[in-house]
Scaffold this motif. Sequence first.
Motif, PDB file in Angstrom:
ATOM      1  N   GLU A 139       4.025 -21.930 -76.362  1.00  0.00           N
ATOM      2  CA  GLU A 139       4.171 -23.581 -76.759  1.00  0.00           C
ATOM      3  C   GLU A 139       4.701 -23.533 -78.498  1.00  0.00           C
ATOM      4  O   GLU A 139       4.082 -25.326 -78.246  1.00  0.00           O
ATOM      5  CB  GLU A 139       2.608 -24.119 -76.440  1.00  0.00           C
ATOM      6  CG  GLU A 139       2.515 -23.850 -75.371  1.00  0.00           C
ATOM      7  CD  GLU A 139       1.201 -24.541 -74.068  1.00  0.00           C
ATOM      8  OE1 GLU A 139       1.054 -25.415 -74.987  1.00  0.00           O
ATOM      9  OE2 GLU A 139       1.076 -24.320 -72.919  1.00  0.00           O
ATOM     10  N   PHE A 140       4.122 -22.895 -79.177  1.00  0.00           N
ATOM     11  CA  PHE A 140       4.108 -23.405 -80.433  1.00  0.00           C
ATOM     12  C   PHE A 140       5.531 -22.967 -81.960  1.00  0.00           C
ATOM     13  O   PHE A 140       5.275 -21.325 -81.364  1.00  0.00           O
ATOM     14  CB  PHE A 140       2.797 -23.486 -81.653  1.00  0.00           C
ATOM     15  CG  PHE A 140       1.640 -24.095 -80.891  1.00  0.00           C
ATOM     16  CD1 PHE A 140       1.333 -25.369 -81.140  1.00  0.00           C
ATOM     17  CD2 PHE A 140       1.049 -23.877 -80.014  1.00  0.00           C
ATOM     18  CE1 PHE A 140       0.433 -26.331 -80.947  1.00  0.00           C
ATOM     19  CE2 PHE A 140       0.249 -24.735 -79.555  1.00  0.00           C
ATOM     20  CZ  PHE A 140      -0.082 -25.918 -79.935  1.00  0.00           C
ATOM     21  N   LEU A 141       5.718 -23.298 -82.805  1.00  0.00           N
ATOM     22  CA  LEU A 141       6.904 -22.113 -83.362  1.00  0.00           C
ATOM     23  C   LEU A 141       6.296 -22.686 -85.080  1.00  0.00           C
ATOM     24  O   LEU A 141       6.122 -23.819 -85.832  1.00  0.00           O
ATOM     25  CB  LEU A 141       8.311 -23.388 -83.327  1.00  0.00           C
ATOM     26  CG  LEU A 141       8.938 -21.852 -84.638  1.00  0.00           C
ATOM     27  CD1 LEU A 141       9.481 -21.018 -84.082  1.00  0.00           C
ATOM     28  CD2 LEU A 141      10.613 -23.444 -84.168  1.00  0.00           C
ATOM     29  N   ALA A 142       6.045 -21.215 -85.646  1.00  0.00           N
ATOM     30  CA  ALA A 142       5.187 -20.896 -87.169  1.00  0.00           C
ATOM     31  C   ALA A 142       6.794 -22.173 -87.975  1.00  0.00           C
ATOM     32  O   ALA A 142       8.256 -20.537 -87.217  1.00  0.00           O
ATOM     33  CB  ALA A 142       5.034 -20.216 -86.649  1.00  0.00           C
ATOM     34  N   GLN A 143       6.828 -22.503 -89.188  1.00  0.00           N
ATOM     35  CA  GLN A 143       7.986 -21.733 -90.089  1.00  0.00           C
ATOM     36  C   GLN A 143       7.442 -21.781 -91.440  1.00  0.00           C
ATOM     37  O   GLN A 143       5.894 -22.964 -91.703  1.00  0.00           O
ATOM     38  CB  GLN A 143       7.944 -23.322 -89.572  1.00  0.00           C
ATOM     39  CG  GLN A 143       9.558 -23.316 -88.818  1.00  0.00           C
ATOM     40  CD  GLN A 143      10.775 -24.465 -89.110  1.00  0.00           C
ATOM     41  OE1 GLN A 143      11.563 -24.488 -87.809  1.00  0.00           O
ATOM     42  NE2 GLN A 143      10.575 -25.500 -89.214  1.00  0.00           N
ATOM     43  N   GLY A 144       7.830 -21.301 -92.456  1.00  0.00           N
ATOM     44  CA  GLY A 144       7.334 -21.555 -93.688  1.00  0.00           C
ATOM     45  C   GLY A 144       7.571 -22.617 -95.046  1.00  0.00           C
ATOM     46  O   GLY A 144       8.427 -21.935 -95.832  1.00  0.00           O
ATOM     47  N   THR A 145       7.720 -23.665 -94.099  1.00  0.00           N
ATOM     48  CA  THR A 145       8.205 -25.258 -94.972  1.00  0.00           C
ATOM     49  C   THR A 145       7.302 -24.857 -96.120  1.00  0.00           C
ATOM     50  O   THR A 145       6.366 -24.671 -95.743  1.00  0.00           O
ATOM     51  CB  THR A 145       7.902 -26.105 -93.964  1.00  0.00           C
ATOM     52  OG1 THR A 145       8.669 -25.774 -92.516  1.00  0.00           O
ATOM     53  CG2 THR A 145       8.269 -27.710 -95.217  1.00  0.00           C
ATOM     54  N   ILE A 146       7.817 -25.102 -97.286  1.00  0.00           N
ATOM     55  CA  ILE A 146       6.637 -25.679 -97.979  1.00  0.00           C
ATOM     56  C   ILE A 146       6.790 -26.434 -99.278  1.00  0.00           C
ATOM     57  O   ILE A 146       7.871 -27.811 -98.550  1.00  0.00           O
ATOM     58  CB  ILE A 146       6.755 -24.353 -99.907  1.00  0.00           C
ATOM     59  CG1 ILE A 146       8.087 -24.180 -99.840  1.00  0.00           C
ATOM     60  CG2 ILE A 146       6.661 -23.223 -98.722  1.00  0.00           C
ATOM     61  CD1 ILE A 146       8.426 -23.652-101.202  1.00  0.00           C
ATOM     62  N   TYR A 147       6.238 -27.557 -99.505  1.00  0.00           N
ATOM     63  CA  TYR A 147       6.108 -29.009-100.618  1.00  0.00           C
ATOM     64  C   TYR A 147       7.562 -29.657-100.957  1.00  0.00           C
ATOM     65  O   TYR A 147       7.497 -30.145-100.649  1.00  0.00           O
ATOM     66  CB  TYR A 147       4.451 -28.986-101.110  1.00  0.00           C
ATOM     67  CG  TYR A 147       4.875 -30.602-101.230  1.00  0.00           C
ATOM     68  CD1 TYR A 147       4.884 -31.346-100.355  1.00  0.00           C
ATOM     69  CD2 TYR A 147       4.769 -31.375-102.594  1.00  0.00           C
ATOM     70  CE1 TYR A 147       4.526 -32.479-100.202  1.00  0.00           C
ATOM     71  CE2 TYR A 147       4.445 -32.788-102.837  1.00  0.00           C
ATOM     72  CZ  TYR A 147       4.506 -33.441-101.186  1.00  0.00           C
ATOM     73  OH  TYR A 147       4.150 -34.289-101.715  1.00  0.00           O
ATOM     74  N   PRO A 148       7.962 -28.234-101.922  1.00  0.00           N
ATOM     75  CA  PRO A 148       9.271 -28.405-102.201  1.00  0.00           C
ATOM     76  C   PRO A 148      10.175 -29.235-101.216  1.00  0.00           C
ATOM     77  O   PRO A 148      11.587 -30.012-101.488  1.00  0.00           O
ATOM     78  CB  PRO A 148       9.878 -27.750-103.036  1.00  0.00           C
ATOM     79  CG  PRO A 148       8.586 -27.303-103.882  1.00  0.00           C
ATOM     80  CD  PRO A 148       7.410 -27.138-102.381  1.00  0.00           C
ATOM     81  N   ASP A 149      10.282 -28.344 -99.905  1.00  0.00           N
ATOM     82  CA  ASP A 149      11.522 -28.146 -98.919  1.00  0.00           C
ATOM     83  C   ASP A 149      11.473 -29.671 -98.515  1.00  0.00           C
ATOM     84  O   ASP A 149      12.195 -30.438 -98.298  1.00  0.00           O
ATOM     85  CB  ASP A 149      11.221 -27.572 -97.826  1.00  0.00           C
ATOM     86  CG  ASP A 149      10.826 -25.820 -98.341  1.00  0.00           C
ATOM     87  OD1 ASP A 149      11.558 -25.432 -99.230  1.00  0.00           O
ATOM     88  OD2 ASP A 149      10.346 -25.558 -97.966  1.00  0.00           O
TER      89      ASP A 149
END
Length: 326
Positions: A139-149
Amino acid sequence: MENNRRPDNMERISDARLAQAFIDEQIGKIREQVGDKKVLLALSGGVDSSVVAALLIKAIGKNLVCVHVNHGLLRKGEPEQVVEVFRNQMNANLVYVDAVDRFLDKLAGVAEPEQKRKIIGAEFIRVFEEEARKQQGIEFLAQGTIYPDILESGPVKAHHNVGGLPDDLKFELVEPLKFLYKDEVRVVGKALGLPDNMVYRQPFPGPGLGVRCLGAITRDRLEAVRESDAILREEFAKNGLEGKVWQYFTVVPDFKSVGVKDGKRTFEYPVILRAVNTKDAMTATVEDVPFALLQHITDRITKEVKGVNRVLYDLTPKPTGTIEWE
């Protein structure tokens, strides 16, 4: 965008104590968001996705399903390291997908850099979608989004974003690192017990070695890039340049030149070395590598890498050159 703004009072994560406090807080938030449901993660082996994986493993264990797609464009030893660290050491629920032939067949004969990027990105989404559909209860998708993105390109990071997935896969996002800067992510990664060569991994383009095998990708030149890159990284580490130089890599262009080996004429590829320093990647200076070390690296590459008879050093700063060649 209100929930994508870093809190003004958020302390910079600069040491192990602050990192552990962040980890403890995020474990609670992840468990609250996810409950007993499953989370899917595209695990590249890069810094951001590796730290997200390690954090989610601590929070939800086997309910995290990591998918590592080996598209044949990773550096030497990287797919093996992902399997060793996450499956063997962290006991992760890891799905390893060998898609090397699939990607390289799609890329055959394609020389235009942007077209190569599009093929790699689109094929990755297709492979990831296929694996997602094989899973039950995600039900969930994890992502490595960080603040500069978020600051630079909106709420999702291009090379982590599997946002091209079909609409019927209605995953809710889990982005525990989205308020962190890269240096903070590394501190958290260390606190989570990830190995240094993963935590301090150099910047690596989304299409991987696909943009360092210039022009149409061939298997022989791709292997020459991979092997020469491994030699360069090994020699920089031995000679105290690892961590001192911001980024260094090799490039193999799509042309050959005349050379001589063992008294016989050869017609083989050159390898181009690139080593640069930068603060923001907008400008870059070239590392002044000792000439004796360059000679030693040249000797190793021309002797150990099949199909190579020359080594060149790129002296071009940015501008006028870019950091990558494609």
